[in-house]
Write an enzyme that holds these catalytic residues in place. Sequence first.
Site, PDB file in Angstrom:
ATOM      1  N   TYR A  33      -9.086   0.289   1.961  1.00  0.00           N
ATOM      2  CA  TYR A  33      -9.448  -0.421   3.184  1.00  0.00           C
ATOM      3  C   TYR A  33      -9.479   0.526   4.379  1.00  0.00           C
ATOM      4  O   TYR A  33      -8.967   1.646   4.317  1.00  0.00           O
ATOM      5  CB  TYR A  33      -8.481  -1.575   3.446  1.00  0.00           C
ATOM      6  N   ARG A  52     -13.163   8.895   5.873  1.00  0.00           N
ATOM      7  CA  ARG A  52     -11.941   8.688   5.097  1.00  0.00           C
ATOM      8  C   ARG A  52     -12.162   7.650   4.008  1.00  0.00           C
ATOM      9  O   ARG A  52     -11.627   7.775   2.901  1.00  0.00           O
ATOM     10  CB  ARG A  52     -10.784   8.280   6.006  1.00  0.00           C
ATOM     11  N   ARG A 101      -8.845  -9.441 -17.264  1.00  0.00           N
ATOM     12  CA  ARG A 101      -7.788  -8.547 -16.815  1.00  0.00           C
ATOM     13  C   ARG A 101      -7.527  -7.450 -17.843  1.00  0.00           C
ATOM     14  O   ARG A 101      -7.348  -7.722 -19.019  1.00  0.00           O
ATOM     15  CB  ARG A 101      -6.502  -9.348 -16.559  1.00  0.00           C
ATOM     16  N   LYS A 151      -6.009   5.499   1.216  1.00  0.00           N
ATOM     17  CA  LYS A 151      -5.714   4.283   1.991  1.00  0.00           C
ATOM     18  C   LYS A 151      -5.988   3.056   1.122  1.00  0.00           C
ATOM     19  O   LYS A 151      -7.007   2.376   1.251  1.00  0.00           O
ATOM     20  CB  LYS A 151      -6.535   4.246   3.280  1.00  0.00           C
ATOM     21  N   GLU A 183       6.378   8.893   7.376  1.00  0.00           N
ATOM     22  CA  GLU A 183       5.541   8.237   8.392  1.00  0.00           C
ATOM     23  C   GLU A 183       6.090   6.842   8.649  1.00  0.00           C
ATOM     24  O   GLU A 183       7.063   6.417   8.024  1.00  0.00           O
ATOM     25  CB  GLU A 183       4.088   8.159   7.925  1.00  0.00           C
TER      26      GLU A 183
END
Length: 287
Positions: A33, A52, A101, A151, A183
């Site tokens: 995301y 990114r 799945r 991310k 972070e």
Amino acid sequence: MTRTVYVNGEYLPEHEARVSIFDRAFLMADGVYEVTSVLGGKLIDFDGHARRLERSLGELEMKSPVTPEQLLEIHRELVRVNEIEDGLVYLQITRGAPGDRDFAFPDPDTTDPTIVLFTQSKPGLADSAASREGIKVISIDDHRWGRRDIKTVQLLYPSMGKMMAKKAGADDAWMVEDGAVTEGTSNNAYIVVGNKIVTRQLSTDILHGITRAAVLRYAREAQMEVEERPFTIAEAQSADEAFVTSASAFVMPVVEIDGVALGDGKPGPRARRLREIYLDESRKAAI
């Protein structure tokens, strides 16, 4: 007003948006995301977020369902139809729902990714009370997976960290691994010692922040020294200032760490100045 969202090529009222229960983001957190801020109806640092995103997709062997040009047009259209003056555009691309799945994922060339975008209106985003007063953080152990430079939508532990901070009467948490700060739960972390900005170096340990890159560039241009290395909570508590950066918080001063006030307990001059510079330059370059 009902929000208009974007799902797999369609602009839809939010209540009509649907994603398969077999989507791998739902089953496996198999997705990435980005969040792009909007100020004055324009996108902040869009190109950096797009680059990114491309890197994150590549690291997970996923393909993008849109070109960068199409992605920009979708962002702009959502900002327009939802009348966003200040706010955010959330973008998520997942591996999709290639079948039942299964832990193993199929060849990306045979899979149609899922793409979803929506806006959030945040009036006064650049002038929040928190930015004027500063925030308080606590320290927590970093229990995330090892590829934090991607991310991904694997945000359960950062969410838990936010709740730990809230229960402790703080605003956020800094994560600590092997004795050093990695972070914040949704931001990059910094301390200020004299005229020196200290922040952890880029690696797989932290997200390669788009706002981080811009702020460090502006800091150097403003004749501030930048040192990229790990630092401890004890070192942070004895620093002159501290702050965090992210796409939605910009430059946010930190005034307390684990109950210890920094300086006079108010936002420091360098954090305030970097916030001013970042917002001014970002507005000039917004698209």
